[in-house]
Scaffold this motif. Structure first.
Motif, PDB file in Angstrom:
ATOM      1  N   GLU A  26      19.715  -3.361  30.652  1.00 51.14           N
ATOM      2  CA  GLU A  26      19.056  -3.766  29.410  1.00 51.14           C
ATOM      3  C   GLU A  26      18.842  -2.574  28.478  1.00 51.14           C
ATOM      4  O   GLU A  26      18.659  -1.446  28.933  1.00 51.14           O
ATOM      5  N   ARG A  47      20.923  -7.529  26.241  1.00 53.51           N
ATOM      6  CA  ARG A  47      21.753  -7.509  27.443  1.00 53.51           C
ATOM      7  C   ARG A  47      23.189  -7.730  26.975  1.00 53.51           C
ATOM      8  O   ARG A  47      23.458  -8.661  26.215  1.00 53.51           O
ATOM      9  N   GLN A  92      16.414 -10.816  23.368  1.00 50.87           N
ATOM     10  CA  GLN A  92      15.137 -11.525  23.284  1.00 50.87           C
ATOM     11  C   GLN A  92      14.194 -10.689  22.451  1.00 50.87           C
ATOM     12  O   GLN A  92      14.244  -9.458  22.464  1.00 50.87           O
ATOM     13  N   GLN A  98      13.181  -7.846  30.926  1.00 53.58           N
ATOM     14  CA  GLN A  98      13.311  -9.158  31.564  1.00 53.58           C
ATOM     15  C   GLN A  98      12.621  -9.141  32.928  1.00 53.58           C
ATOM     16  O   GLN A  98      12.858  -8.245  33.736  1.00 53.58           O
TER      17      GLN A  98
END
Length: 249
Positions: A26, A47, A92, A98
């Motif tokens: 990430e 990602r 996100q 995450q």
């Protein structure tokens, strides 16, 4: 872009700085406004999937399959583009990594190693070692080509049970009579699987250049020359239970 499945990024500022931090697979981007316009900072975690990358180019010449752009304030403007032909990449909003991903194999090696060895009772290690190495709860940062290269160097059969391979590392001991320099020399010459999960990705980072880029394979000569097993002529390949191809000797 309208075809992206990721959320719009509700951020606008006449001038801002982008900073980045990585953890495993990430990348976190922080967008910090410059000046006193009152705009709050924003952050998103990217990602990359199999083919995602960031490219800086003229804003008018954004590559095909660009899904997100950060435009500079210079004239003519340039754009930092998130490009992903296969659309496996995601982002996100927010600064949180995450959940469910373990310590990074590159930046958090000691914590990564401890996380694996103290959790060998987990059913994840009932799987073959080649499949366990893709479990980001324990091997955050290891992907398909890396697992092949790591197992090849140690001559570990890819479908050996993961727990069988890793349990031996808990009992690995060095002769206490050896000097520190000799212990370090032995460690360099005889790394174990978890050590290679750190040093093999580091070798790729140190190659520089484009590396693994399906769209620009002409730029990846150093990476191709570095590969010893993955997609190398003369090696064997099979599909694991997840449908991923594992290369091995």
């Amino acid at each position: 872009s309208p075809v992206s499945k990721s959320p719009a990024v509700p951020f606008a500022s006449p001038a801002y700085r982008i900073s980045a931090a990585t953890r495993g697979k990430e990348l976190r981007l922080t967008l910090a406004p410059l000046g006193d316009d009152g705009a709050p900072e924003a952050a998103l975690v990217l990602r990359f999937g199999m083919s995602g990358s960031l490219r800086l180019c003229a804003a008018a010449d954004a590559p095909r399959h660009t899904h997100l752009r950060f435009v500079t304030c210079e004239r003519p403007p340039r754009a930092l583009c998130f490009v992903d032909a296969r659309r496996f990449g995601r982002w996100q909003l927010g600064a949180e990594w995450q959940p469910g991903r373990g310590p990074c194999v590159l930046a958090e090696y000691a914590a990564f190693r401890e996380n694996v060895l103290k959790n060998l009772a987990d059913k994840a290690f009932d799987r073959p070692i080649c499949e366990a190495l893709l479990n980001q709860k324990y091997f955050n940062g290891i992907g398909n080509y890396l697992r092949a290269e790591i197992l090849y160097r140690l001559k570990i059969p890819p479908f050996e049970k993961a727990r069988t391979v890793l349990e031996a590392l808990k009992h690995r001991q060095q002769d206490p009579s050896l000097t520190l320099s000799k212990k370090l020399k032995l460690k360099r010459e005889n790394p174990d699987l978890l050590e290679l999960c750190h040093t093999v990705p580091m070798e790729v980072v140190e190659l520089g250049g484009k590396g693994y880029d399906p769209e620009h394979s002409d730029d990846a000569a150093a990476f191709r020359n570095w590969l010893q097993c993955y997609s190398v002529p003369g090696m064997n390949c099979l599909r694991d239970s997840k449908g991923r191809t594992i290369w091995f000797q």
